[in-house]
Design a protein around this motif. Sequence first.
Motif, PDB file in Angstrom:
ATOM      1  N   SER A  30      99.178  33.765  12.036  1.00  0.00           N
ATOM      2  CA  SER A  30      99.408  33.222  10.830  1.00  0.00           C
ATOM      3  C   SER A  30     100.769  32.399  11.570  1.00  0.00           C
ATOM      4  O   SER A  30     101.303  31.381  11.200  1.00  0.00           O
ATOM      5  CB  SER A  30      99.382  33.758  10.198  1.00  0.00           C
ATOM      6  OG  SER A  30     100.518  32.999   9.171  1.00  0.00           O
ATOM      7  N   ASP A  31     101.360  33.560  12.557  1.00  0.00           N
ATOM      8  CA  ASP A  31     103.191  33.165  12.892  1.00  0.00           C
ATOM      9  C   ASP A  31     103.311  33.709  14.776  1.00  0.00           C
ATOM     10  O   ASP A  31     102.843  34.621  15.071  1.00  0.00           O
ATOM     11  CB  ASP A  31     103.886  34.821  12.670  1.00  0.00           C
ATOM     12  CG  ASP A  31     105.113  33.794  12.782  1.00  0.00           C
ATOM     13  OD1 ASP A  31     106.059  32.673  13.412  1.00  0.00           O
ATOM     14  OD2 ASP A  31     105.734  35.034  12.775  1.00  0.00           O
ATOM     15  N   ASN A  32     102.465  31.819  15.003  1.00  0.00           N
ATOM     16  CA  ASN A  32     102.869  30.388  14.761  1.00  0.00           C
ATOM     17  C   ASN A  32     101.176  29.834  15.275  1.00  0.00           C
ATOM     18  O   ASN A  32     101.516  28.767  15.084  1.00  0.00           O
ATOM     19  CB  ASN A  32     104.007  29.758  14.586  1.00  0.00           C
ATOM     20  CG  ASN A  32     104.453  29.066  13.879  1.00  0.00           C
ATOM     21  OD1 ASN A  32     103.779  28.702  12.664  1.00  0.00           O
ATOM     22  ND2 ASN A  32     105.310  27.813  14.579  1.00  0.00           N
ATOM     23  N   ALA A  33     100.548  29.947  15.239  1.00  0.00           N
ATOM     24  CA  ALA A  33      99.544  29.820  15.576  1.00  0.00           C
ATOM     25  C   ALA A  33      99.588  27.771  15.037  1.00  0.00           C
ATOM     26  O   ALA A  33      98.554  26.808  15.163  1.00  0.00           O
ATOM     27  CB  ALA A  33      98.130  30.050  16.216  1.00  0.00           C
ATOM     28  N   THR A  34      99.314  28.495  13.681  1.00  0.00           N
ATOM     29  CA  THR A  34      99.665  28.069  12.465  1.00  0.00           C
ATOM     30  C   THR A  34      99.957  26.747  12.768  1.00  0.00           C
ATOM     31  O   THR A  34      99.688  25.665  11.698  1.00  0.00           O
ATOM     32  CB  THR A  34      99.146  28.523  11.568  1.00  0.00           C
ATOM     33  OG1 THR A  34      99.796  29.324  10.951  1.00  0.00           O
ATOM     34  CG2 THR A  34      97.625  29.709  10.868  1.00  0.00           C
ATOM     35  N   GLY A  35     101.712  26.761  12.904  1.00  0.00           N
ATOM     36  CA  GLY A  35     102.137  26.269  12.497  1.00  0.00           C
ATOM     37  C   GLY A  35     102.606  24.849  14.037  1.00  0.00           C
ATOM     38  O   GLY A  35     101.947  23.181  13.671  1.00  0.00           O
ATOM     39  N   VAL A  36     102.021  25.519  14.806  1.00  0.00           N
ATOM     40  CA  VAL A  36     101.862  24.693  16.345  1.00  0.00           C
ATOM     41  C   VAL A  36     100.677  23.782  15.920  1.00  0.00           C
ATOM     42  O   VAL A  36     100.661  22.343  16.197  1.00  0.00           O
ATOM     43  CB  VAL A  36     101.194  25.836  17.482  1.00  0.00           C
ATOM     44  CG1 VAL A  36     100.110  24.658  18.681  1.00  0.00           C
ATOM     45  CG2 VAL A  36     102.642  26.440  18.121  1.00  0.00           C
ATOM     46  N   VAL A  37      99.100  24.027  15.515  1.00  0.00           N
ATOM     47  CA  VAL A  37      98.383  23.223  15.115  1.00  0.00           C
ATOM     48  C   VAL A  37      98.154  22.318  13.283  1.00  0.00           C
ATOM     49  O   VAL A  37      98.054  20.764  14.014  1.00  0.00           O
ATOM     50  CB  VAL A  37      97.041  24.349  14.895  1.00  0.00           C
ATOM     51  CG1 VAL A  37      95.773  23.207  14.182  1.00  0.00           C
ATOM     52  CG2 VAL A  37      96.346  24.930  15.751  1.00  0.00           C
ATOM     53  N   ALA A  38      99.004  22.563  13.306  1.00  0.00           N
ATOM     54  CA  ALA A  38      99.930  21.505  11.894  1.00  0.00           C
ATOM     55  C   ALA A  38     100.462  20.535  12.263  1.00  0.00           C
ATOM     56  O   ALA A  38     100.517  19.120  12.131  1.00  0.00           O
ATOM     57  CB  ALA A  38     100.758  22.680  11.342  1.00  0.00           C
ATOM     58  N   ALA A  39     101.470  21.201  13.522  1.00  0.00           N
ATOM     59  CA  ALA A  39     102.702  19.915  13.916  1.00  0.00           C
ATOM     60  C   ALA A  39     101.340  19.187  14.547  1.00  0.00           C
ATOM     61  O   ALA A  39     102.019  17.549  14.756  1.00  0.00           O
ATOM     62  CB  ALA A  39     103.412  20.792  14.787  1.00  0.00           C
ATOM     63  N   LEU A  40     100.479  19.953  15.681  1.00  0.00           N
ATOM     64  CA  LEU A  40     100.313  18.592  16.764  1.00  0.00           C
ATOM     65  C   LEU A  40      98.948  17.839  15.987  1.00  0.00           C
ATOM     66  O   LEU A  40      99.074  16.631  16.411  1.00  0.00           O
ATOM     67  CB  LEU A  40      98.745  19.232  17.549  1.00  0.00           C
ATOM     68  CG  LEU A  40      99.329  20.325  19.173  1.00  0.00           C
ATOM     69  CD1 LEU A  40      98.698  21.554  19.915  1.00  0.00           C
ATOM     70  CD2 LEU A  40     100.276  19.444  20.391  1.00  0.00           C
ATOM     71  N   LYS A  41      98.479  18.127  14.694  1.00  0.00           N
ATOM     72  CA  LYS A  41      97.523  17.486  14.091  1.00  0.00           C
ATOM     73  C   LYS A  41      98.319  16.880  13.068  1.00  0.00           C
ATOM     74  O   LYS A  41      97.971  15.523  12.844  1.00  0.00           O
ATOM     75  CB  LYS A  41      96.358  18.464  13.179  1.00  0.00           C
ATOM     76  CG  LYS A  41      95.296  18.460  14.772  1.00  0.00           C
ATOM     77  CD  LYS A  41      94.846  18.322  15.226  1.00  0.00           C
ATOM     78  CE  LYS A  41      94.139  18.910  16.376  1.00  0.00           C
ATOM     79  NZ  LYS A  41      93.500  18.232  17.208  1.00  0.00           N
ATOM     80  N   THR A  42      99.700  16.544  12.690  1.00  0.00           N
ATOM     81  CA  THR A  42     100.315  16.161  12.066  1.00  0.00           C
ATOM     82  C   THR A  42     101.178  14.510  13.063  1.00  0.00           C
ATOM     83  O   THR A  42     101.000  13.674  12.187  1.00  0.00           O
ATOM     84  CB  THR A  42     101.692  16.760  11.292  1.00  0.00           C
ATOM     85  OG1 THR A  42     100.685  18.053  10.410  1.00  0.00           O
ATOM     86  CG2 THR A  42     102.245  16.008  10.398  1.00  0.00           C
ATOM     87  N   ALA A  43     101.266  15.608  14.581  1.00  0.00           N
ATOM     88  CA  ALA A  43     101.610  13.589  14.824  1.00  0.00           C
ATOM     89  C   ALA A  43     100.574  13.213  15.431  1.00  0.00           C
ATOM     90  O   ALA A  43     100.669  12.234  15.453  1.00  0.00           O
ATOM     91  CB  ALA A  43     102.548  14.452  16.562  1.00  0.00           C
ATOM     92  N   GLU A  44      99.335  13.699  15.456  1.00  0.00           N
ATOM     93  CA  GLU A  44      98.138  12.833  15.826  1.00  0.00           C
ATOM     94  C   GLU A  44      97.954  11.698  14.394  1.00  0.00           C
ATOM     95  O   GLU A  44      97.314  10.206  14.887  1.00  0.00           O
ATOM     96  CB  GLU A  44      96.656  13.765  16.114  1.00  0.00           C
ATOM     97  CG  GLU A  44      97.028  13.905  17.137  1.00  0.00           C
ATOM     98  CD  GLU A  44      95.790  15.075  16.950  1.00  0.00           C
ATOM     99  OE1 GLU A  44      94.808  14.778  15.898  1.00  0.00           O
ATOM    100  OE2 GLU A  44      95.339  15.613  17.594  1.00  0.00           O
TER     101      GLU A  44
END
Length: 348
Positions: A211-225
């Motif tokens: 949760s802290d913080n693989a979820t944030g990494v994935v969210a940032a990457l997919k939002t960027a796409e």
Amino acid sequence: MPTDPHHLLEQLTAFPHRGAASKSNAKAAGIIAKELNDSGFTVAFHSFLTPPTYLPIIYWLIGGLMVGLLTIQWFGWASVMLVAFFAINGLLYFDWRPSVFLLLPPLVKAKNIIGRYVVPNSKRKLILMAHYDSAPVSSLYRRQSKDGFRNSIRASMVLMALAVPIAGLSYHLPYNQYLFIIRLFLEVYFVGQAVLGTIGFWQKGYTNGASDNATGVVAALKTAEQLKKLLKNTEIEVVLTNAEEVGMVGSYYYWRKFGRQSQAVGGSLYLINFDTLGSGQLKVITQTGSMTVTDYDNTVTRSAIGFIQNNRHFSNVSTGSWHTADFDSVWFVRAGIPCVTLSALDEN
């Protein structure tokens, strides 16, 4: 081709941990860099030196205070100044600000990952930020102890500040029994906090960091796409920071090297910070800070709040504050950069 978000999350959480500058941290960085490349971003690495965890910082802090308090009768003002030096830097560190502890050994080389999608003649720059390191286990920071942990931090900060005048008075009144008892109490308290704060790591090591913080990494990457397809005249920079769990160190050095420069170039600079999205209710963070308060009162945060209040599809998103630690965005907020932090930290 970009990776499916669920598969990417599985890849990042397959490691036992992603502690700063560890082998698994470097392997995770490779996965993230490949994902950025596959999504059309130019990848660069930003290296910096950092303590490997907050443990050496705690030991330096407590050791300095202890030596100063124990040697006043022999070294006089030198001991008082030693107590003052470590107390001031301890107050800075636990208020989530730069301190000398970031420069003291042992230091390891860590790296931020920066993915850039450059748009010629862009008028705006958007930073999507998340940290990819995982935290050491701490007995002070366990489930259902948020308020207790914050109170513990504040109590420690008050006692660190108290140690300075006590040391000064002890120099002038070396045989005062009341001052001796107070110094003894401070020494026992500081040692107890050091043991409680670090024993969990020696017993269990790092957390997995799902949760802290693989979820944030994935969210940032997919939002960027998605945003690079939708936003016009906007440069997008994905910044995956390291050593956040040491004290937002990676984002601090990124801000020092790149953030100020971006702000000075002209145009508009904005930031979205993703941190801990895997548990609890999604929140737009409005306030952080331990002793002094940092308010997220800017155009981006206000826009986000207005959006969730007026869009029924996001009625489950709320606002929230967090005071037991801070977020990578803190350096930008204090500099007046419009930004928003999204987090789903559990209430406890």
